[in-house]
Design a protein around this motif. Structure first.
Motif, PDB file in Angstrom:
ATOM      1  N   VAL A 162       0.836  -1.208   0.000  1.00 21.69           N
ATOM      2  CA  VAL A 162       0.000   0.000   0.000  1.00 21.69           C
ATOM      3  C   VAL A 162       0.869   1.255   0.000  1.00 21.69           C
ATOM      4  CG1 VAL A 162      -1.689   1.310   1.346  1.00 21.69           C
ATOM      5  CG2 VAL A 162      -1.942  -1.162   1.104  1.00 21.69           C
ATOM      6  N   LYS A 163       1.984   1.222   0.729  1.00 18.71           N
ATOM      7  CA  LYS A 163       2.900   2.358   0.758  1.00 18.71           C
ATOM      8  C   LYS A 163       3.495   2.609  -0.618  1.00 18.71           C
ATOM      9  CE  LYS A 163       5.862   5.434   2.305  1.00 18.71           C
ATOM     10  NZ  LYS A 163       5.439   6.810   2.652  1.00 18.71           N
ATOM     11  N   ASP A 164       3.946   1.552  -1.277  1.00 20.06           N
ATOM     12  CA  ASP A 164       4.573   1.697  -2.596  1.00 20.06           C
ATOM     13  C   ASP A 164       3.568   2.098  -3.668  1.00 20.06           C
ATOM     14  OD1 ASP A 164       6.943   0.967  -1.431  1.00 20.06           O
ATOM     15  OD2 ASP A 164       6.866  -1.130  -2.114  1.00 20.06           O
ATOM     16  N   SER A 165       2.334   1.599  -3.559  1.00 19.37           N
ATOM     17  CA  SER A 165       1.336   1.832  -4.605  1.00 19.37           C
ATOM     18  C   SER A 165       0.576   3.134  -4.427  1.00 19.37           C
ATOM     19  CB  SER A 165       0.343   0.662  -4.654  1.00 19.37           C
ATOM     20  OG  SER A 165       1.009  -0.567  -4.892  1.00 19.37           O
ATOM     21  N   PHE A 166       0.261   3.482  -3.163  1.00 17.68           N
ATOM     22  CA  PHE A 166      -0.605   4.636  -2.916  1.00 17.68           C
ATOM     23  C   PHE A 166      -0.004   5.667  -1.957  1.00 17.68           C
ATOM     24  CE2 PHE A 166      -3.214   0.782  -3.567  1.00 17.68           C
ATOM     25  CZ  PHE A 166      -3.810   1.119  -4.773  1.00 17.68           C
ATOM     26  N   ASP A 167       1.223   5.411  -1.500  1.00 14.79           N
ATOM     27  CA  ASP A 167       1.933   6.316  -0.584  1.00 14.79           C
ATOM     28  C   ASP A 167       1.130   6.578   0.703  1.00 14.79           C
ATOM     29  OD1 ASP A 167       4.158   7.803   0.161  1.00 14.79           O
ATOM     30  OD2 ASP A 167       3.298   9.680  -0.583  1.00 14.79           O
ATOM     31  N   ILE A 168       0.503   5.520   1.222  1.00 13.70           N
ATOM     32  CA  ILE A 168      -0.233   5.609   2.482  1.00 13.70           C
ATOM     33  C   ILE A 168       0.660   5.090   3.601  1.00 13.70           C
ATOM     34  CG2 ILE A 168      -2.231   4.759   3.776  1.00 13.70           C
ATOM     35  CD1 ILE A 168      -3.747   4.596   1.160  1.00 13.70           C
ATOM     36  N   SER A 169       0.684   5.790   4.713  1.00  7.55           N
ATOM     37  CA  SER A 169       1.549   5.434   5.837  1.00  7.55           C
ATOM     38  C   SER A 169       1.262   4.019   6.338  1.00  7.55           C
ATOM     39  CB  SER A 169       1.359   6.421   6.986  1.00  7.55           C
ATOM     40  OG  SER A 169       1.991   5.949   8.157  1.00  7.55           O
ATOM     41  N   PRO A 170       2.309   3.240   6.632  1.00  7.62           N
ATOM     42  CA  PRO A 170       2.110   1.898   7.200  1.00  7.62           C
ATOM     43  C   PRO A 170       1.329   1.928   8.511  1.00  7.62           C
ATOM     44  CG  PRO A 170       4.361   2.141   6.423  1.00  7.62           C
ATOM     45  CD  PRO A 170       3.724   3.509   6.344  1.00  7.62           C
ATOM     46  N   TYR A 171       1.405   3.038   9.256  1.00  8.41           N
ATOM     47  CA  TYR A 171       0.659   3.147  10.513  1.00  8.41           C
ATOM     48  C   TYR A 171      -0.847   3.154  10.244  1.00  8.41           C
ATOM     49  CZ  TYR A 171       5.006   4.158  12.966  1.00  8.41           C
ATOM     50  OH  TYR A 171       6.265   4.063  13.504  1.00  8.41           O
ATOM     51  N   ILE A 172      -1.254   3.861   9.191  1.00  9.63           N
ATOM     52  CA  ILE A 172      -2.672   3.894   8.842  1.00  9.63           C
ATOM     53  C   ILE A 172      -3.118   2.520   8.343  1.00  9.63           C
ATOM     54  CG2 ILE A 172      -4.382   4.892   7.279  1.00  9.63           C
ATOM     55  CD1 ILE A 172      -2.755   7.477   7.309  1.00  9.63           C
ATOM     56  N   THR A 173      -2.315   1.937   7.471  1.00 12.15           N
ATOM     57  CA  THR A 173      -2.633   0.597   6.957  1.00 12.15           C
ATOM     58  C   THR A 173      -2.707  -0.416   8.093  1.00 12.15           C
ATOM     59  OG1 THR A 173      -1.481   1.105   4.885  1.00 12.15           O
ATOM     60  CG2 THR A 173      -1.931  -1.212   5.350  1.00 12.15           C
ATOM     61  N   GLY A 174      -1.750  -0.313   9.035  1.00 10.41           N
ATOM     62  CA  GLY A 174      -1.738  -1.220  10.179  1.00 10.41           C
ATOM     63  C   GLY A 174      -2.988  -1.128  11.016  1.00 10.41           C
ATOM     64  N   LEU A 175      -3.461   0.092  11.241  1.00 13.26           N
ATOM     65  CA  LEU A 175      -4.688   0.285  12.026  1.00 13.26           C
ATOM     66  C   LEU A 175      -5.902  -0.311  11.308  1.00 13.26           C
ATOM     67  CD1 LEU A 175      -4.204   3.940  13.341  1.00 13.26           C
ATOM     68  CD2 LEU A 175      -4.230   1.843  14.709  1.00 13.26           C
ATOM     69  N   VAL A 176      -5.971  -0.113  10.001  1.00  7.78           N
ATOM     70  CA  VAL A 176      -7.097  -0.632   9.223  1.00  7.78           C
ATOM     71  C   VAL A 176      -7.097  -2.157   9.233  1.00  7.78           C
ATOM     72  CG1 VAL A 176      -8.118  -0.789   6.922  1.00  7.78           C
ATOM     73  CG2 VAL A 176      -7.251   1.406   7.750  1.00  7.78           C
ATOM     74  N   ILE A 177      -5.933  -2.748   8.970  1.00  6.90           N
ATOM     75  CA  ILE A 177      -5.851  -4.218   8.955  1.00  6.90           C
ATOM     76  C   ILE A 177      -6.188  -4.782  10.326  1.00  6.90           C
ATOM     77  CG2 ILE A 177      -4.372  -6.228   8.548  1.00  6.90           C
ATOM     78  CD1 ILE A 177      -2.644  -4.488   6.749  1.00  6.90           C
ATOM     79  N   SER A 178      -5.649  -4.166  11.380  1.00  9.84           N
ATOM     80  CA  SER A 178      -5.920  -4.635  12.745  1.00  9.84           C
ATOM     81  C   SER A 178      -7.403  -4.599  13.060  1.00  9.84           C
ATOM     82  CB  SER A 178      -5.150  -3.780  13.761  1.00  9.84           C
ATOM     83  OG  SER A 178      -3.768  -3.857  13.541  1.00  9.84           O
ATOM     84  N   ALA A 179      -8.071  -3.518  12.638  1.00  8.00           N
ATOM     85  CA  ALA A 179      -9.507  -3.391  12.890  1.00  8.00           C
ATOM     86  C   ALA A 179     -10.290  -4.462  12.141  1.00  8.00           C
ATOM     87  CB  ALA A 179      -9.985  -2.001  12.470  1.00  8.00           C
ATOM     88  N   LEU A 180      -9.928  -4.699  10.880  1.00  7.30           N
ATOM     89  CA  LEU A 180     -10.627  -5.719  10.091  1.00  7.30           C
ATOM     90  C   LEU A 180     -10.410  -7.117  10.668  1.00  7.30           C
ATOM     91  CD1 LEU A 180      -9.845  -4.445   6.461  1.00  7.30           C
ATOM     92  CD2 LEU A 180     -12.035  -4.341   7.665  1.00  7.30           C
ATOM     93  N   VAL A 181      -9.183  -7.403  11.069  1.00  8.18           N
ATOM     94  CA  VAL A 181      -8.888  -8.700  11.676  1.00  8.18           C
ATOM     95  C   VAL A 181      -9.667  -8.869  12.972  1.00  8.18           C
ATOM     96  CG1 VAL A 181      -7.083 -10.085  12.786  1.00  8.18           C
ATOM     97  CG2 VAL A 181      -6.610  -8.928  10.620  1.00  8.18           C
ATOM     98  N   ALA A 182      -9.719  -7.810  13.786  1.00 10.94           N
ATOM     99  CA  ALA A 182     -10.432  -7.869  15.066  1.00 10.94           C
ATOM    100  C   ALA A 182     -11.913  -8.181  14.856  1.00 10.94           C
ATOM    101  CB  ALA A 182     -10.273  -6.547  15.815  1.00 10.94           C
ATOM    102  N   ILE A 183     -12.520  -7.534  13.864  1.00 14.79           N
ATOM    103  CA  ILE A 183     -13.937  -7.754  13.591  1.00 14.79           C
ATOM    104  C   ILE A 183     -14.221  -9.222  13.305  1.00 14.79           C
ATOM    105  CG2 ILE A 183     -15.786  -7.287  11.922  1.00 14.79           C
ATOM    106  CD1 ILE A 183     -14.626  -4.458  11.628  1.00 14.79           C
ATOM    107  N   VAL A 184     -13.280  -9.858  12.591  1.00 14.95           N
ATOM    108  CA  VAL A 184     -13.486 -11.256  12.199  1.00 14.95           C
ATOM    109  C   VAL A 184     -13.126 -12.226  13.319  1.00 14.95           C
ATOM    110  CG1 VAL A 184     -12.859 -13.066  10.568  1.00 14.95           C
ATOM    111  CG2 VAL A 184     -13.078 -10.706   9.772  1.00 14.95           C
TER     112      VAL A 184
END
Length: 455
Positions: A176-198
């Motif tokens: 995501v960082k290489d493709s869209f220049d989004i901070s790994p911290y933001i990506t990490g929070l999103v992934i963590s939230a999605l994993v938690a929901i499941v």
């Protein structure tokens, strides 16, 4: 701290090289071949197995359907190794590595069948009616090796934070960082939230999501690969010829490839194939034990399709895409696996780059879900059910940390844990082969697949 990190990285790197050397390859491939012969080539029943995976034994005991169990196992198995791992094998071992990788999948079907059978044969029912099983129970109840079961569960729990968590989250964050220049911290929070929901919903929630996600991601990736092969149509047959010839010949392959030895092609093709499909690792039977099935052989057949889809289909398609792309574009640098994957797919206009990005992201996310279940069951075996709630929370936190950390040490440690899981599991398969033959004769060879298992 830097010197400690370097020491640990070097230690686990050397240990991983030792564990995944020729002795492990011989043990794994030897088990595949032995079980294939001993069980009368269960690969012959792959189409029957595929049909069974789409059916549901509603009245049978279990927590999830056979398909959901298979989907969860595939979610954990189909990961970045299926894409980048194949490219790495090609970059080091040459195009012939694709054939050796494919052959490990063909023979690995028998081992995955055996793992699924033992998982049902030796599973237990908890006080609240849930089914638990896997190599730790086969080792304890089948061989009387409680200590080996404990070791397997310990290695599995540790591995779940490595190859099944942090490295997958890191792969998504980097992408995501290489493709869209989004901070790994933001990506990490999103992934963590999605994993938690499941994962906070337990096995049924994980299986339900995997049952929907895995067919979508696999179909999306397979169709994308087929499209790329259509674009590369003039180079597909030359690719097949190069893959086959260079698997057995040390001559230069041509089309942009340098010469590679047969030993290199075999070693890295077999190693990546064994690692990608996880046949013999002992992870998939943990979720297979939760399946609703009438008898052990039905679930064994369903489990065997996991290796078929993972390696025989997906890894083979990936290999063809990469080799045909290199032949079509000889300027591609194929000396680095990750770079090779990106370069090969990006040569295809419109579809190549999105296919790789979405494929890697969904594969990595599904791997996290599948391995959370494996680790949770390992913790329950070691410490009891109440510790699984703590495990889930720590697992979710580790997803975020993996997104923002340097994981070279974790990668090497995860490789070691996977090898240490495989060793006791493989011994249980070999030593319990008479049980495998007995159950297979009863339900498969005597055409009694519809019968219920005796209590």
């Amino acid at each position: 701290m830097s010197s400690i990190g370097d020491f640990l990285n070097d230690f686990f790197s050397d240990f991983s090289t030792l564990l995944w050397g020729w002795p492990m390859i011989i043990l794994l491939l030897g088990t595949h071949l032995y079980l294939t012969i001993r069980l009368h080539f269960p690969q012959r029943k792959i189409w029957t197995a595929i049909k069974l995976s789409l059916q549901r034994d509603k009245d049978a005991k279990g927590d999830v359907s056979q398909f959901e169990a298979l989907a969860t196992a595939l979610a954990a198995t189909i990961g970045t190794g299926n894409i980048i791992g194949v490219a790495t094998a090609i970059s080091i071992g040459g195009p012939g590595a694709v054939l050796w990788c494919w052959l490990t999948g063909v023979f690995g079907i028998a081992t995955k069948y055996a793992e699924g059978l033992l998982s049902i044969k030796y599973r237990v029912t908890t006080s609240d009616g849930k089914m638990l099983g896997g190599p730790m129970y086969a080792l304890e109840r089948g061989l009387g090796w409680k200590w080996a079961g404990v070791l397997f569960a310990l290695f599995c729990a540790i591995a779940s934070f490595g190859i099944g968590n942090t490295v997958q989250a890191n792969a998504v964050a980097t992408l995501v960082k290489d493709s869209f220049d989004i901070s790994p911290y933001i990506t990490g929070l999103v992934i963590s939230a999605l994993v938690a929901i499941v994962v906070l919903g337990g096995v049924k929630s994980i299986a339900r999501v995997c049952g929907k996600l895995v067919p979508f991601m696999a179909m999306f990736y397979v169709l994308g690969c087929i499209y790329i092969l259509i674009v590369n149509a003039p180079y597909v047959w030359p690719s097949i010829k190069i893959i086959v010839s260079s698997a057995f010949s040390p001559l230069a392959a041509g089309g942009g490839f340098a010469g590679s030895t047969v030993m290199m092609a075999a070693r890295f093709g077999i190693a990546r194939g064994l690692f990608s499909n996880e046949s013999g690792l002992g992870s998939a039977p943990i979720v297979a034990a939760a399946a609703q099935t009438r008898n052990p052989v039905r679930q064994a057949l369903v489990s065997s399709t996991g290796t078929f889809w993972d390696t025989v289909v997906i890894c083979a398609l990936t290999g063809l895409v990469i080799v045909s792309s290199i032949i079509a574009h000889p300027d591609i640098d194929y000396n680095d696996g990750a770079a090779l994957t990106k370069a090969a797919f990006s040569k295809i206009p419109y579809v190549g780059a999105p296919l790789l990005s979405i494929g890697l992201a969904t594969f990595a996310f599904s791997t996290i879900l599948g391995w959370c279940y494996y680790g949770e069951r390992a913790i329950e075996y070691l410490k009891g059910k109440r510790w699984t709630h703590i495990y889930r929370i720590v697992f979710i936190i580790a997803v975020f940390l993996g997104s923002v950390m340097n994981l070279s040490v974790v990668w090497n440690m995860a490789d070691c844990m996977n090898a240490l899981m495989a060793i006791p599991n493989l011994f249980s398969l070999l030593l319990l082969s008479s049980v495998l033959v007995k159950e297979t004769r009863k339900y498969l060879w005597e055409n009694r697949l519809e019968e219920d298992m005796e209590e």
